[in-house]
Write a protein that holds these residues in place. Structure first.
Motif, mmCIF file in Angstrom:
data_model
loop_
_atom_site.group_PDB
_atom_site.id
_atom_site.type_symbol
_atom_site.label_atom_id
_atom_site.label_comp_id
_atom_site.label_asym_id
_atom_site.label_seq_id
_atom_site.Cartn_x
_atom_site.Cartn_y
_atom_site.Cartn_z
ATOM 1 N N ASP A 173 0.850 -1.188 0.000
ATOM 2 C CA ASP A 173 0.000 0.000 0.000
ATOM 3 C C ASP A 173 0.892 1.247 0.000
ATOM 4 O OD1 ASP A 173 -1.791 2.030 0.368
ATOM 5 O OD2 ASP A 173 -2.820 1.113 2.075
ATOM 6 N N ALA A 200 0.172 4.224 0.292
ATOM 7 C CA ALA A 200 -0.245 5.193 1.313
ATOM 8 C C ALA A 200 0.453 4.914 2.646
ATOM 9 C CB ALA A 200 -1.759 5.151 1.490
ATOM 10 N N ILE A 201 0.659 3.636 2.961
ATOM 11 C CA ILE A 201 1.356 3.288 4.198
ATOM 12 C C ILE A 201 2.812 3.732 4.123
ATOM 13 C CG2 ILE A 201 2.212 1.355 5.585
ATOM 14 C CD1 ILE A 201 -0.401 -0.053 5.088
ATOM 15 N N ASP A 217 3.908 6.180 2.355
ATOM 16 C CA ASP A 217 3.874 7.644 2.473
ATOM 17 C C ASP A 217 3.833 8.064 3.939
ATOM 18 O OD1 ASP A 217 3.914 7.943 -0.266
ATOM 19 O OD2 ASP A 217 1.734 8.161 -0.460
ATOM 20 N N SER A 218 3.062 7.334 4.735
ATOM 21 C CA SER A 218 2.970 7.648 6.165
ATOM 22 C C SER A 218 4.305 7.425 6.864
ATOM 23 C CB SER A 218 1.887 6.784 6.827
ATOM 24 O OG SER A 218 0.610 7.061 6.280
ATOM 25 N N PRO A 266 -3.742 -3.183 13.271
ATOM 26 C CA PRO A 266 -3.722 -2.679 11.885
ATOM 27 C C PRO A 266 -2.570 -1.713 11.659
ATOM 28 C CG PRO A 266 -5.939 -2.568 12.806
ATOM 29 C CD PRO A 266 -5.019 -2.888 13.944
ATOM 30 N N ALA A 267 -2.023 -1.744 10.441
ATOM 31 C CA ALA A 267 -0.857 -0.917 10.132
ATOM 32 C C ALA A 267 -1.134 0.572 10.310
ATOM 33 C CB ALA A 267 -0.385 -1.200 8.704
ATOM 34 N N ASP A 268 -2.318 1.032 9.886
ATOM 35 C CA ASP A 268 -2.599 2.463 9.990
ATOM 36 C C ASP A 268 -2.689 2.918 11.441
ATOM 37 O OD1 ASP A 268 -4.908 0.991 10.388
ATOM 38 O OD2 ASP A 268 -6.225 2.460 9.407
ATOM 39 N N ARG A 269 -3.248 2.057 12.312
ATOM 40 C CA ARG A 269 -3.321 2.409 13.735
ATOM 41 C C ARG A 269 -1.930 2.443 14.366
ATOM 42 N NH1 ARG A 269 -8.127 1.818 16.451
ATOM 43 N NH2 ARG A 269 -6.940 2.797 18.138
ATOM 44 N N ILE A 280 0.943 3.071 12.828
ATOM 45 C CA ILE A 280 1.678 4.233 12.326
ATOM 46 C C ILE A 280 1.213 5.500 13.030
ATOM 47 C CG2 ILE A 280 2.020 5.692 10.295
ATOM 48 C CD1 ILE A 280 2.010 3.116 8.625
ATOM 49 N N ALA A 281 -0.089 5.614 13.231
ATOM 50 C CA ALA A 281 -0.615 6.786 13.937
ATOM 51 C C ALA A 281 -0.102 6.822 15.375
ATOM 52 C CB ALA A 281 -2.140 6.769 13.918
#
Length: 258
Positions: free
Chosen positions: A129, A131-132, A134-135, A170-173, A175-176
């Protein structure tokens, strides 16, 4: 401030401010012209003063080459040396560069790793992804290279993150959450550094930066990292235990109520 380190200035001060050709510079420092050009290509040396097609090198070039040679002899890679010199003043003397290296080297992260988005996703057990990635770039954990690959700036942090992903987060959590952690750790680092600057370093400067105390300063800086890390880890364990206890009690109470 003038700081003299053992053996650091003799080669750099020879012949005063006379500028050197590339062959003379290589002979002065004891490296090959080929290696000297390679170091220049990596940005380890500032550009020479050009007169026509001939480049002339000064004291700052000698100082940097002496430090490069010393760090290579101690087993540092060119990538590590590059990161050490990245924030050093362009015209720094041998003594200043030696002090810069002594203060900075203990804090540098491990060697970066080069990977791809596909490999990174495979290691994390998720779909690729952009977007990941990019984060991760915004967090300063990963850099995009010109050839499309990725440079992981702190492999140890990546390994820790992959372990958390393996727990089902989850990866997005993740990273945040890491972004928030970085902000808090940055403040912790500022507190410890300021404490050192206002105590040990300030006393060193007020004493006139005596060469006899330089080794003591270097030792203090080297010991500050593990001591600070141990203190932060101990405090984290205590606070983590309290936070887990509170969360468990709250969730169990909610479960009983339902």
């Amino acid at each position: 401030m003038s700081v003299v380190t053992h053996g650091a200035t003799a080669a750099g001060d020879e012949d005063g401010d006379r500028e050197l050709t590339v062959d003379e510079l290589a002979a002065r420092v004891g490296v090959t012209v080929r290696n000297l050009r390679a170091y220049s290509a990596r940005g380890l040396l500032p550009p020479p003063r050009m007169v026509g097609r001939t480049g002339y090198y000064g004291r700052e070039h000698v100082a940097r080459l002496l430090l490069v040679r010393e760090m290579l002899a101690e087993g540092y890679s060119l990538a590590m040396i590059e990161r050490t010199l990245a924030s050093a003043p362009a015209g720094a003397s041998s003594a200043t560069l030696a002090l810069h290296r002594a203060l900075l080297a203990p804090w540098l992260p491990p060697e970066p790793e080069t990977t791809t988005g596909v490999e990174l996703a495979a290691r994390a057990g998720i779909q690729e992804d952009p977007a990941i990635v990019d984060s991760l770039v915004r967090l300063g954990l990963v850099e995009r290279l010109d050839d499309g690959t990725l440079r992981v700036l702190d492999p140890a942090l990546l390994t820790a993150g992959l372990q958390v992903l393996g727990l089902g987060v989850p990866a997005d959590r993740l990273i945040a959450a890491q972004g928030e952690v970085n902000a808090r750790v940055r403040e912790i680092a500022r507190i410890y550094v300021q404490m050192f600057v206002e105590t040990g370093w300030q006393a060193f400067v007020e004493a006139g930066a005596p060469p006899a105390q330089l080794e003591e300063i270097r030792t203090t800086v080297a010991r500050l990292q593990p001591a600070a890390a141990q203190a932060v880890l101990a405090a984290f364990r205590t606070e983590m235990a309290a936070a887990v206890t509170a969360a468990v009690e709250a969730e169990l109470s909610r479960l009983v109520g339902e």
